[in-house]
Design an enzyme around this catalytic site. Structure first.
Site: not given
Ligand SMILES: NC(=O)c1ccc[n+]([C@@H]2O[C@H](COP(=O)([O-])OP(=O)(O)OC[C@H]3O[C@@H](n4cnc5c(N)ncnc54)[C@H](O)[C@@H]3O)[C@@H](O)[C@H]2O)c1
Length: 487
Positions: A159, A255, A290, A468
Site C-alpha cells: 500500500n 507490523e 493498516c 517502529e
C-alpha cells in the site's frame, strides 16, 4: 503530462540488486507489472528464487564484516546522502508509485519526503545505541555494548511501497546491519528505483533489493544466515513467518493488520468528527491502509448529524487516475483487492447494515480498465457483523451507534486486532479514560492518521510485535553484549 511521458519516471533497472550490482534471476524468471488504473504494462521485473536468495545472503553476510566496522559517522553520512537523493527524486519516485500501486500522486508525494526524513532521523539517532555500566565492586568494570545483528530482511506490503522500503531501511543500516528488502509483488517498481538511486552509496552486499513472491520470501525467512526479519503485511503472513522463523530463532518485527476504532463522545464537534472519519478511513488509497479507522463509533446524541456530514464529505471524494496530479482518490492495487471489497459490500447488505453511500464502482470510460471502487459507508452496523469485525483493506467504513460507555468499550476491544484508535472529545477525563481503555498501540485524541517521527508505531494483540519509527526500532536492530573486566 502525457501517459507516455509519465512512464519515463519508472526505474530503468529491472533485475535483482545484490552483491553490489544488478543481476538477472538465476533461472531467468521475470514477471510483468501492470498499472492497476489503466491495465497498461509497466514492463517486467526479475523474480528472485532460492538460488538468488542464497547469493544475496552470502553477499550480505560478507558485506556485514566491513559495514559493522565502518565508523558510525560514516554510516550516518551515507544515510544523509541517501536522504538528499530521495528528496531530489521525489517526483519520479511518487510517479512510479502512483503508476504501480494505484495510490494518488498528489497524496503520495509525502511518502518520499517521509522516507527521506526517516533516513535523516536515524542518522541523527545513531549515537543513542548506548550501553551502560553496571556497578559491582572496585576490582571490576562491567558494561554493555549494543552490536548489530548481521543480515536483516525487510518484507513489505503493497500500500505504500516506497515509504516502507525507505522508512524501514534506515534503522538496520545505521545500526551496522546489512539489509535485504523484498518488495511487494503487486508494486515492486519503487523499491527497484530506490536501489537505482542509492544502491551505489553502500559497499557491496550492504543494501540489496530482491523482487519476488512467496518462494523468495520463504527462502529469506528460513535462511540460517538471516538474523532478523521485519514484515509489514497481513496477520496470516505474520503467523506464517513466525512459524518459519522458529527453526532458526530469528528476531522478528511484525507490523500487521488493523480494524481500528474512531470513537466520538457526545461533546465532540460534529464537523471535526465527520472530517476525521472521512480522512481516517484513508479513502485516498481506497482504504488500503493498516491504520484506517474503519469502525466509527458515534454516540447516539451526535450520530445522525455526524453521519450526514460524513456522507457529505464522502460524496465529494471522486476516484480518478492515480498518476494525474489532481486526483484525490486512486484505485485498488489489483483485481483480488477489488473483489474482496465487493464481497464485503455484499456481506454488509446481507447482514442488514444500511448502505448510505457508495457500494459500487464509478462509471465512465476512464474507469473501465482499472480496479476502481467508490468510497462506501454503511450505517446501523452491529459490532458482530463481518464488516465490523474483519479487515477489509478496502474503501468501506462501518458506522456504529453507541449509548452506554461500558458497552462501547467492550465492542471496541472485542477484536483480535489492536493497531490504532482515534478518540474525539473536548472533555479531558473522557479523553484520558478512553486512551487508557482502548486496546491499541497507537492512539490519537482529536486526531487521526498522522504519524510522528520518534513516536513508537506498532500494534497490540494480533496487530503485531515490536515498535517502529522510533528509538525502539533502532534498538531492536541491535543485540546487547555484557563485558566484565576484572581489574
Ligand atoms: N501495521 C502496519 O504498519 C501495516 C502497514 C501496511 C500494511 N499492513 C498490513 O498488510 C496487509 C496488506 O498487505 P499485503 O496484502 O501485501 O500483505 P501480505 O501479508 O499478503 O504480504 C506482505 C508481504 O509478505 C510477503 N509474503 C507473503 N507470504 C509470505 C511468507 N509465507 N513468507 C515470507 N513472505 C511472505 C508478500 O510477498 C509481501 O511482500 C494488511 O493486512 C495490512 O493491514 C500493516
Amino acid at each position: 503530462m502525457s501517459y507516455e511521458k509519465k512512464l519515463d519516471a519508472l526505474p530503468s533497472q529491472r533485475g535483482l540488486f545484490h552483491s553490489g550490482k544488478w543481476c538477472p534471476s538465476a533461472d531467468g524468471s521475470i514477471e510483468e507489472v501492470f498499472d492497476p488504473a489503466t491495465g497498461s504494462s509497466l514492463g517486467t521485473t526479475s523474480i528472485a528464487g532460492r538460488a538468488d536468495v542464497e547469493a544475496a545472503v552470502r553477499a550480505a553476510k560478507a558485506g556485514f564484516a566491513e559495514w559493522r566496522r565502518t565508523s558510525l559517522s560514516e554510516r550516518s553520512g551515507i544515510l544523509r546522502e541517501a536522504a538528499a537523493i530521495i528528496r531530489a527524486n521525489a517526483e519520479r519516485i511518487t510517479l512510479t508509485d502512483s503508476l504501480d500501486s494505484g495510490g494518488p500522486y498528489k497524496r503520495m508525494l509525502k511518502d518520499a519526503e517521509a522516507g527521506a526524513a526517516t533516513f535523516e532521523f536515524f542518522a541523527g539517532l545513531a549515537t543513542e545505541m548506548k550501553g551502560s555500566t553496571i556497578p559491582f565492586n572496585d576490582s571490576s568494570l562491567n558494561y554493555t555494548l549494543r552490536e548489530p545483528l548481521g543480515v536483516v530482511v525487510r518484507i513489505n506490503a503493497f500500500n505504500h511501497p516506497f515509504l516502507f522500503a525507505a522508512q524501514r531501511a534506515a534503522a538496520p543500516l545505521v545500526a551496522g546491519n546489512t539489509l535485504i528488502i523484498k518488495p511487494p509483488v503487486q508494486a515492486p517498481l519503487s523499491s527497484l528505483l530506490l536501489a537505482e538511486l542509492i544502491g551505489d552509496l553502500f559497499p557491496a552486499g550492504v543494501f540489496s533489493v530482491l523482487p519476488g513472491g512467496l518462494e523468495c520470501g520463504q527462502a529469506l525467512v528460513e535462511h540460517k544466515d538471516v538474523s532478523m526479519v521485519g514484515l509489514i503485511g497481513s496477520v496470516e503472513t505474520g503467523k506464517a513467518i513466525a512459524r518459519a522463523a522458529a527453526g532458526t530463532l530469528k528476531k522478528l518485527s511484525l507490523e500487521l493488520g488493523g480494524k481500528n476504532a474512531l470513537i466520538a463522545f457526545p461533546d465532540a464537534d460534529p464537523d471535526k468528527v465527520a472530517a476525521a472519519a472521512a480522512q481516517g478511513m484513508n479513502f485516498t488509497w481506497c482504504g488500503q491502509s493498516c491504520g484506517s479507522t474503519s469502525r466509527v463509533f458515534l454516540h447516539e446524541s451526535v450520530h445522525d448529524e455526524v453521519l450526514d456530514k460524513i456522507v457529505g464529505a464522502v460524496r465529494k471524494l471522486v476516484p480518478g487516475i492515480p498518476s494525474d496530479p489532481e486526483t484525490d482518490m486512486g484505485c485498488m492495487v489489483n483485481a483480488a483487492q477489488l473483489e474482496k471489497t465487493q464481497h464485503y459490500v455484499q456481506y454488509g447488505k446481507d447482514d442488514g447494515a444500511r448502505l448510505v453511500v457508495g457500494g459500487d464502482r464509478p462509471k465512465g470510460g476512464q474507469f473501465a480498465k482499472g480496479y476502481f471502487h467508490n468510497p462506501t459507508v454503511f450505517a446501523d452496523v452491529r459490532a458482530d457483523m463481518r464488516i465490523a469485525r474483519e479487515e477489509i483493506f478496502g474503501p468501506v467504513m462501518s458506522v456504529i451507534k453507541w449509548r452506554n460507555e461500558e458497552e462501547m468499550f467492550a465492542a471496541v476491544n472485542d477484536s483480535d486486532l489492536g493497531l490504532t484508535a482515534s478518540i474525539w472529545t473536548n472533555n479531558l477525563s473522557n479523553a484520558h479514560r478512553a486512551a487508557s481503555r482502548v486496546e491499541a498501540g497507537y492512539v490519537w485524541v482529536n486526531g487521526v492518521s498522522s504519524h510522528f517521527l520518534g513516536a513508537p508505531f506498532g500494534g497490540y494483540k494480533l496487530s503485531g510485535l515490536g515498535r517502529e519509527e522510533s528509538i525502539e526500532e533502532l534498538l531492536a536492530c541491535t543485540q546487547l553484549k555484557n563485558v566484565n573486566v576484572t581489574l
